[in-house]
Design a protein around this motif. Sequence first.
Motif, PDB file in Angstrom:
ATOM      1  N   HIS A 189       0.835  -1.204   0.000  1.00 29.60           N
ATOM      2  CA  HIS A 189       0.000   0.000   0.000  1.00 29.60           C
ATOM      3  C   HIS A 189       0.867   1.250   0.000  1.00 29.60           C
ATOM      4  N   ASP A 217       0.974   4.192  -2.846  1.00 27.98           N
ATOM      5  CA  ASP A 217       0.869   5.621  -2.542  1.00 27.98           C
ATOM      6  C   ASP A 217       2.041   6.394  -3.138  1.00 27.98           C
ATOM      7  N   GLU A 235       1.986   9.475  -5.729  1.00 23.55           N
ATOM      8  CA  GLU A 235       2.662  10.713  -5.360  1.00 23.55           C
ATOM      9  C   GLU A 235       3.621  11.160  -6.464  1.00 23.55           C
TER      10      GLU A 235
END
Length: 267
Positions: A143, A147, A151
């Motif tokens: 996870h 992310d 980003e």
Amino acid sequence: MQLYHHPYSLDSQKVRLALEESGIDYTSHHVNPITGKNMDPSFFRLNPSARLPVFQNGSHIIFDTIDIIQYIERIAVFTLGSEKVTLSSQEVIEWMQRIQAWEPKYFTLFHIPEKYRFTVSKFIRRVVIARMADSPDLASSYHMKLDEVYETEDKLRDPDVLKQSKEELAEILDVVERKLNESMYVAGDEFTLADVVLIPVLARIVLLDLEEEYIRSRPNVAEYWNVVRQRPSYKKVIGKYFSGWRKYKTLLKTWCFVRIRSMLRRY
């Protein structure tokens, strides 16, 4: 000693140059980050950040590039003796840290055509999701990687990120240009680990076809570049994959892998 790396990885190139210059034997493991091989559970358990390179000596595992290079240097001193190899001076260490502080990730991605960048990013996202399903015990770490991918995509929409990266690179090269007025290499008249850390940065600039702007515009850096790329270590670590027509072969092979796997939905 085991090194998990890939020719595309700038930090991997730095570590391999250090190993080749030191003459230390090691076992090489290619882990291609563009095809998502660094997301495989076996590697992810070794290094949850999934970043390259990873250096392993028995149970001792190191992720930080400068730490790996200095560890290699200590091994060389122990193996070859202090008469032949000495530990880096404080000046060399400071140069290493200064050059290493520049983050090449966004600079590189900004100079890759958007269609290729988007395809690879989408493929990596699918790889992470697939690995997450295969290894639920690593779900939280996957996870975090997912992310990180999002980003990165967000930052690539911000022109200020590129502007800052370009300014930081130019500042480093300007300082190197002035230093090369006084000496043959970055930290003096002898080749050191400071050069080991700088050479892959120059090679990345050339790979992105930005040599005119960043290297040739600085006469001392241009002359330095012509000298260091003649070293056997450079030819083995970087030239073998990216000199002349070889860069197209290296990049085409990876691009075909990503496209075919994407079409077959095999992540």
